[in-house]
Design a protein around this motif. Sequence first.
Motif, PDB file in Angstrom:
ATOM      1  N   GLN A  39       0.825  -1.200   0.000  1.00 53.30           N
ATOM      2  CA  GLN A  39       0.000   0.000   0.000  1.00 53.30           C
ATOM      3  C   GLN A  39       0.864   1.257   0.000  1.00 53.30           C
ATOM      4  O   GLN A  39       0.592   2.227  -0.723  1.00 53.30           O
ATOM      5  CB  GLN A  39      -0.918  -0.021   1.229  1.00 53.30           C
ATOM      6  N   TYR A  40       1.923   1.248   0.796  1.00 53.49           N
ATOM      7  CA  TYR A  40       2.757   2.442   0.917  1.00 53.49           C
ATOM      8  C   TYR A  40       3.486   2.746  -0.391  1.00 53.49           C
ATOM      9  O   TYR A  40       3.437   3.877  -0.891  1.00 53.49           O
ATOM     10  CB  TYR A  40       3.780   2.260   2.046  1.00 53.49           C
ATOM     11  N   PHE A  41       4.161   1.758  -0.945  1.00 48.66           N
ATOM     12  CA  PHE A  41       4.983   2.016  -2.125  1.00 48.66           C
ATOM     13  C   PHE A  41       4.150   2.267  -3.380  1.00 48.66           C
ATOM     14  O   PHE A  41       4.591   3.005  -4.278  1.00 48.66           O
ATOM     15  CB  PHE A  41       5.952   0.852  -2.365  1.00 48.66           C
ATOM     16  N   LEU A  42       2.942   1.679  -3.455  1.00 49.51           N
ATOM     17  CA  LEU A  42       2.143   1.843  -4.664  1.00 49.51           C
ATOM     18  C   LEU A  42       1.280   3.098  -4.636  1.00 49.51           C
ATOM     19  O   LEU A  42       1.076   3.736  -5.671  1.00 49.51           O
ATOM     20  CB  LEU A  42       1.246   0.622  -4.876  1.00 49.51           C
ATOM     21  N   THR A  43       0.795   3.503  -3.464  1.00 48.81           N
ATOM     22  CA  THR A  43      -0.147   4.626  -3.407  1.00 48.81           C
ATOM     23  C   THR A  43       0.292   5.765  -2.488  1.00 48.81           C
ATOM     24  O   THR A  43       0.170   6.933  -2.860  1.00 48.81           O
ATOM     25  CB  THR A  43      -1.531   4.130  -2.964  1.00 48.81           C
ATOM     26  N   THR A  44       0.803   5.459  -1.301  1.00 51.11           N
ATOM     27  CA  THR A  44       1.121   6.516  -0.340  1.00 51.11           C
ATOM     28  C   THR A  44       2.371   7.292  -0.730  1.00 51.11           C
ATOM     29  O   THR A  44       2.383   8.540  -0.697  1.00 51.11           O
ATOM     30  CB  THR A  44       1.301   5.919   1.064  1.00 51.11           C
ATOM     31  N   LEU A  45       3.433   6.607  -1.094  1.00 47.90           N
ATOM     32  CA  LEU A  45       4.699   7.273  -1.408  1.00 47.90           C
ATOM     33  C   LEU A  45       4.573   8.278  -2.547  1.00 47.90           C
ATOM     34  O   LEU A  45       5.116   9.388  -2.447  1.00 47.90           O
ATOM     35  CB  LEU A  45       5.773   6.233  -1.715  1.00 47.90           C
ATOM     36  N   GLY A  47       2.115  10.164  -3.285  1.00 51.22           N
ATOM     37  CA  GLY A  47       1.500  11.343  -2.702  1.00 51.22           C
ATOM     38  C   GLY A  47       2.472  12.123  -1.843  1.00 51.22           C
ATOM     39  O   GLY A  47       2.495  13.363  -1.863  1.00 51.22           O
ATOM     40  N   GLU A  48       3.302  11.415  -1.081  1.00 53.78           N
ATOM     41  CA  GLU A  48       4.292  12.089  -0.247  1.00 53.78           C
ATOM     42  C   GLU A  48       5.339  12.816  -1.078  1.00 53.78           C
ATOM     43  O   GLU A  48       5.950  13.784  -0.625  1.00 53.78           O
ATOM     44  CB  GLU A  48       4.967  11.074   0.680  1.00 53.78           C
ATOM     45  N   LEU A  49       5.559  12.345  -2.296  1.00 54.47           N
ATOM     46  CA  LEU A  49       6.529  12.988  -3.194  1.00 54.47           C
ATOM     47  C   LEU A  49       5.907  14.131  -4.001  1.00 54.47           C
ATOM     48  O   LEU A  49       6.586  14.726  -4.846  1.00 54.47           O
ATOM     49  CB  LEU A  49       7.129  11.940  -4.138  1.00 54.47           C
ATOM     50  N   GLY A  50       4.627  14.418  -3.764  1.00 51.28           N
ATOM     51  CA  GLY A  50       4.000  15.565  -4.402  1.00 51.28           C
ATOM     52  C   GLY A  50       3.121  15.261  -5.599  1.00 51.28           C
ATOM     53  O   GLY A  50       2.578  16.182  -6.217  1.00 51.28           O
ATOM     54  N   PHE A  51       2.942  13.982  -5.937  1.00 47.77           N
ATOM     55  CA  PHE A  51       2.072  13.633  -7.056  1.00 47.77           C
ATOM     56  C   PHE A  51       0.623  13.584  -6.579  1.00 47.77           C
ATOM     57  O   PHE A  51       0.326  13.080  -5.504  1.00 47.77           O
ATOM     58  CB  PHE A  51       2.466  12.279  -7.656  1.00 47.77           C
ATOM     59  N   HIS A  52      -0.306  14.096  -7.395  1.00 54.33           N
ATOM     60  CA  HIS A  52      -1.720  14.063  -7.039  1.00 54.33           C
ATOM     61  C   HIS A  52      -2.290  12.658  -7.131  1.00 54.33           C
ATOM     62  O   HIS A  52      -3.260  12.315  -6.459  1.00 54.33           O
ATOM     63  CB  HIS A  52      -2.509  15.012  -7.946  1.00 54.33           C
ATOM     64  N   ARG A  53      -1.714  11.851  -8.005  1.00 52.26           N
ATOM     65  CA  ARG A  53      -2.098  10.452  -8.141  1.00 52.26           C
ATOM     66  C   ARG A  53      -0.850   9.660  -8.534  1.00 52.26           C
ATOM     67  O   ARG A  53       0.156  10.260  -8.924  1.00 52.26           O
ATOM     68  CB  ARG A  53      -3.192  10.281  -9.189  1.00 52.26           C
ATOM     69  N   THR A  54      -0.939   8.371  -8.418  1.00 48.50           N
ATOM     70  CA  THR A  54       0.209   7.546  -8.789  1.00 48.50           C
ATOM     71  C   THR A  54       0.486   7.693 -10.283  1.00 48.50           C
ATOM     72  O   THR A  54      -0.401   7.434 -11.103  1.00 48.50           O
ATOM     73  CB  THR A  54      -0.058   6.067  -8.461  1.00 48.50           C
ATOM     74  N   PRO A  55       1.694   8.142 -10.662  1.00 44.97           N
ATOM     75  CA  PRO A  55       1.997   8.321 -12.088  1.00 44.97           C
ATOM     76  C   PRO A  55       1.933   7.002 -12.843  1.00 44.97           C
ATOM     77  O   PRO A  55       2.176   5.928 -12.286  1.00 44.97           O
ATOM     78  CB  PRO A  55       3.427   8.880 -12.084  1.00 44.97           C
TER      79      PRO A  55
END
Length: 441
Positions: A39-45, A47-55
């Motif tokens: 969950q963290y690496f696919l979706t949360t990280l 967002g923490e890096l500034g992306f609005h959604r997972t690229p």
Amino acid sequence: MDMIKSRGYVALLIFGAIVGVPVAVVAYFFLQLVTAGQQYFLTTLPGELGFHRTPAWWPLPMLALCGLLVGLTLRYLPGTGGHHPVEGFKTGGSVTARDLPGIIFASLATLVLGAVLGPEAPLILIGAGVAVLLVHLVKRDAPAQAVLVIGAAGSFAALSTLLISPLAGAFLLLEAAGIGGGMGSVGLAPGLLAAGGGARIFVGLNKLTGFGTFSLAVPHIPPATNPTIAEFAWAIAIGLAAAVVGTAIRRLAFQLRPVIEHRKVLLTPVAGLAIGGLAIIFAQVTGKGADQVLFSGENALAPLIQQATTWSVGALVLLIVCKGLAYGVSLSSFRGGPTFPGMFIGAAGGIALSHLPGLPMIDGAGLGIGAMTVVMLGGLPLTSVLLTLLFLQSDAVNLISVVIVAVVVAWVASTRLSPWLGQPSPVPSTAQNPAAPMSTS
């Protein structure tokens, strides 16, 4: 038997019941770490890096990192990182204390960062390692036979946390090891005690932590009716198709394996990039999530069946192609279990075929799961039927007869196709039997 009447065997039973507790704790938090990490690496990280959604490109760096970590682990840590999954479900060989870090690191990187393998093989080895390490801590000069039995008990307990059934875990390990007769029962009893005690701890941890429990059963699925002649014909057809598809996936893995093993640190990240690329292609073409291709599929299987009506035949076919190729690459390079990706691909294939006359959707999914499981495990027909029925519990009674037909056909056909695998001579391994004597050096 004299062995059962001896004090030593009673001590083994007691220790087996006790050892299930720490093994269940380790297995529980291992599985929770995998779930949280995904969950963290696919979706949360992102967002923490500034992306609005997972690229869309996100799987590429994630899988490259996966390959790099696994390659470095296999290159520099002792052992082989556990069973090589392309060889099917294995229980034979030996585990040493020095092998455990490599097994844990390689499997966590594989499972968390998106390679297409499952957690069952690492759990078997980790459970056995913990159990046997405890034996040596209590009695350093413990007899080899006692260490063997307690190691197997640890495997039972760890695998049962995943299957949510002590009997299912014991059944799988016994069929894989080819154990039978009276001695099989003697060795099984401590394992059942370990698994049963561990199951209680597993339930208690769920209530204590609130993380949630693991369940393989798919809820809210359409009821299966009594099988028809057409469904038995479909069982034969799906068994034959699974043998061809599964053998092709395993052949790809066997062909890639020696190439990648010569330059693990360089080529395992390349393998990861290939998996990430396949996930991106699928997501961009279908509009579905890249996670349908990534990971082992045991968590995505229930939604796939429940939401079968939202999938077009084209999307399902592309899913089978992309996940099948990613599965073959993962089998060649990474560390994890071979079971769940095959079940997921089988379900997708059965659902796609259910658009044709004479095959209800839930029947197609069940037939596909059973047939692909027996091919990808390299055999184990009884276990393949059992695992299918664990997933489709509410329809188990009505599906069992046609699932058996599909599994047996797939097993026989894949055995006939096995020369096409191009399987090389076995590669020596130092981490194959979780139940064998273990060194604490």
